[in-house]
Motif scaffolding. Structure first.
Motif, PDB file in Angstrom:
ATOM      1  N   SER A  74     -19.461  70.065  45.208  1.00 42.39           N
ATOM      2  CA  SER A  74     -18.776  70.738  44.107  1.00 42.39           C
ATOM      3  C   SER A  74     -19.697  71.481  43.148  1.00 42.39           C
ATOM      4  CB  SER A  74     -17.951  69.705  43.329  1.00 42.39           C
ATOM      5  OG  SER A  74     -17.233  70.308  42.298  1.00 42.39           O
ATOM      6  N   GLY A  75     -20.906  70.950  42.906  1.00 38.06           N
ATOM      7  CA  GLY A  75     -21.815  71.623  41.974  1.00 38.06           C
ATOM      8  C   GLY A  75     -21.202  71.756  40.597  1.00 38.06           C
ATOM      9  N   SER A  76     -21.148  72.974  40.086  1.00 37.64           N
ATOM     10  CA  SER A  76     -20.565  73.210  38.755  1.00 37.64           C
ATOM     11  C   SER A  76     -19.093  73.560  38.839  1.00 37.64           C
ATOM     12  CB  SER A  76     -21.324  74.327  38.031  1.00 37.64           C
ATOM     13  OG  SER A  76     -21.214  75.546  38.754  1.00 37.64           O
ATOM     14  N   ALA A  77     -18.475  73.350  40.011  1.00 35.97           N
ATOM     15  CA  ALA A  77     -17.024  73.476  40.220  1.00 35.97           C
ATOM     16  C   ALA A  77     -16.491  74.895  40.077  1.00 35.97           C
ATOM     17  CB  ALA A  77     -16.262  72.522  39.295  1.00 35.97           C
ATOM     18  N   LEU A  99      -9.852  69.562  44.508  1.00 40.21           N
ATOM     19  CA  LEU A  99     -10.610  68.313  44.494  1.00 40.21           C
ATOM     20  C   LEU A  99     -12.061  68.640  44.797  1.00 40.21           C
ATOM     21  CD1 LEU A  99     -10.892  65.209  44.418  1.00 40.21           C
ATOM     22  CD2 LEU A  99     -10.480  65.227  46.892  1.00 40.21           C
ATOM     23  N   GLY A 100     -12.956  68.239  43.886  1.00 37.52           N
ATOM     24  CA  GLY A 100     -14.380  68.455  44.082  1.00 37.52           C
ATOM     25  C   GLY A 100     -15.127  67.143  44.172  1.00 37.52           C
ATOM     26  N   LEU A 101     -16.123  67.079  45.066  1.00 31.67           N
ATOM     27  CA  LEU A 101     -16.948  65.891  45.253  1.00 31.67           C
ATOM     28  C   LEU A 101     -18.391  66.252  44.945  1.00 31.67           C
ATOM     29  CD1 LEU A 101     -15.426  64.773  48.673  1.00 31.67           C
ATOM     30  CD2 LEU A 101     -14.645  64.168  46.373  1.00 31.67           C
ATOM     31  N   GLU A 102     -19.051  65.445  44.127  1.00 34.08           N
ATOM     32  CA  GLU A 102     -20.408  65.767  43.662  1.00 34.08           C
ATOM     33  C   GLU A 102     -21.159  64.473  43.358  1.00 34.08           C
ATOM     34  OE1 GLU A 102     -23.786  67.204  42.758  1.00 34.08           O
ATOM     35  OE2 GLU A 102     -22.242  68.646  43.358  1.00 34.08           O
ATOM     36  N   THR A 103     -22.455  64.444  43.659  1.00 38.22           N
ATOM     37  CA  THR A 103     -23.262  63.250  43.410  1.00 38.22           C
ATOM     38  C   THR A 103     -24.008  63.297  42.084  1.00 38.22           C
ATOM     39  OG1 THR A 103     -25.149  64.205  44.603  1.00 38.22           O
ATOM     40  CG2 THR A 103     -23.589  62.853  45.880  1.00 38.22           C
ATOM     41  N   GLU A 104     -24.366  64.488  41.598  1.00 41.82           N
ATOM     42  CA  GLU A 104     -25.242  64.621  40.426  1.00 41.82           C
ATOM     43  C   GLU A 104     -24.450  64.578  39.121  1.00 41.82           C
ATOM     44  OE1 GLU A 104     -28.617  64.847  40.809  1.00 41.82           O
ATOM     45  OE2 GLU A 104     -28.275  64.632  42.977  1.00 41.82           O
ATOM     46  N   THR A 105     -24.793  63.643  38.251  1.00 44.98           N
ATOM     47  CA  THR A 105     -24.091  63.479  36.972  1.00 44.98           C
ATOM     48  C   THR A 105     -24.178  64.731  36.111  1.00 44.98           C
ATOM     49  OG1 THR A 105     -24.551  61.097  37.019  1.00 44.98           O
ATOM     50  CG2 THR A 105     -23.906  62.048  34.904  1.00 44.98           C
ATOM     51  N   GLU A 106     -25.326  65.382  36.118  1.00 44.57           N
ATOM     52  CA  GLU A 106     -25.514  66.601  35.324  1.00 44.57           C
ATOM     53  C   GLU A 106     -24.495  67.669  35.706  1.00 44.57           C
ATOM     54  OE1 GLU A 106     -28.851  70.180  34.767  1.00 44.57           O
ATOM     55  OE2 GLU A 106     -29.253  68.466  36.087  1.00 44.57           O
ATOM     56  N   PHE A 107     -24.258  67.833  36.988  1.00 45.63           N
ATOM     57  CA  PHE A 107     -23.336  68.863  37.449  1.00 45.63           C
ATOM     58  C   PHE A 107     -21.882  68.458  37.227  1.00 45.63           C
ATOM     59  CE2 PHE A 107     -26.869  69.783  40.724  1.00 45.63           C
ATOM     60  CZ  PHE A 107     -27.598  70.458  39.754  1.00 45.63           C
ATOM     61  N   LEU A 108     -21.606  67.164  37.301  1.00 45.79           N
ATOM     62  CA  LEU A 108     -20.264  66.681  37.004  1.00 45.79           C
ATOM     63  C   LEU A 108     -19.891  66.954  35.548  1.00 45.79           C
ATOM     64  CD1 LEU A 108     -20.560  63.338  38.933  1.00 45.79           C
ATOM     65  CD2 LEU A 108     -18.805  65.063  39.408  1.00 45.79           C
TER      66      LEU A 108
END
Length: 292
Positions: free
Chosen positions: A216-219, A233-242
């Motif tokens: 997802s990145g910055s969505a 629906l976006g999936l992302e691992t990095e808290t900063e980008f979420l």
């Protein structure tokens, strides 16, 4: 029960923190379209130019170079997971450069996808090549494939033609890279322009469709989807980008901001002026948006 990192008030935008394969294995749902911007595995200490300054192109541990064998295994893993959650008539778009796109293409064929097009995105404002030893890198590729060779996909041919001056749209798209106005909530190192996502979404889905982005990145996919009346629906691992994604979607709750984004997309011929913009109909995705 999967916990969302953020869900919009209208439930048309959800982001979840976690690995895409692991997360997708926990639920059953069919999507109408997938857009994926997977790692290109380019962060090996190179340099580039941004805003006239020399900068390092390293983006993070998730983009570090890996062996060709590991790249194939990685792409096969996430593509298989996405395929399991695509409707029979769904299509998938995957972006890349020569560093990763040939691996992606081979895994698509292995999994039984039918490749429809390979879009060449020719950037109208690429950064210069400071080594002066190669041609300037100015393109990315976007593969478009459908899940099944035997099940017809949706393609809004007439709209694409209209957006292209009433001429058939080709597989070479001359579009700019991301503009400053799209970085109001921070900068993602591989952020895609809204104009590119708007075109993909309109070409291959109808309003109300569900769109998945496994990286997802910055969505940007979600922002474009919601502006166009689709769900995401976006999936992302990095808290900063979420956090960046949540901030960007929260901006759209402001009617003036949403209207300004739509106006930019219309002026750039990425979308047509929405019909019935002032209609007081809650089924209209543009209901309540002031038009400038």
């Amino acid at each position: 029960m999967i916990t969302s990192y953020y869900k919009s008030p209208s439930n048309d935008f959800t982001i979840i923190q976690g690995d895409c394969v692991d997360t997708l294995s926990k639920f059953k749902f069919g999507f109408d379209m997938v857009f994926a911007d997977p790692p290109y595995f380019l962060s090996g200490g190179g340099i580039s130019v941004q805003s006239g300054k020399i900068v390092c192109v390293d983006k993070g541990e998730w983009d570090k170079p890996i062996t060709p064998e590991d790249m194939d295994a990685f792409n096969l893993r996430w593509l298989a997971a996405c395929r399991d959650h695509m409707k029979d008539n769904a299509t998938i778009w995957i972006s890349g450069t020569h560093h990763n796109i040939f691996s992606v293409q081979q895994q698509l064929i292995k999994l039984g996808f039918k490749i429809l097009n390979v879009i060449t995105w020719a950037k109208t404002n690429p950064p210069p090549n400071i080594s002066c030893r190669y041609f300037t890198y100015s393109t990315e590729f976007i593969i478009w494939a459908r899940k099944s060779p035997k099940v017809a996909h949706y393609f809004n041919y007439e709209l694409m033609k209209e957006l292209n001056g009433n001429k058939q749209m080709t597989d070479v798209w001359h579009l700019p890279a991301i503009g400053k106005w799209e970085k109001s909530c921070g900068k993602h190192p591989t952020q895609k322009p809204l104009g590119v996502l708007a075109r993909l979404i309109q070409a291959s889905t109808k309003p109300g469709a569900w769109i998945l982005d496994p990286f997802s990145g910055s969505a940007t996919t979600g922002i474009a989807a919601n502006l166009l009346g689709r769900r995401y629906l976006g999936l992302e691992t990095e808290t900063e980008f979420l956090a960046m994604s949540k901030a960007r979607r929260t901006e759209l709750e402001n009617a003036a901001t949403r209207g300004a984004y739509l106006e930019r997309l219309v002026k750039a011929r990425h979308i047509l002026p929405p019909e019935g913009l002032f209609a007081s109909d809650n089924t209209n995705p543009y209901y309540g948006v002031p038009w400038i």
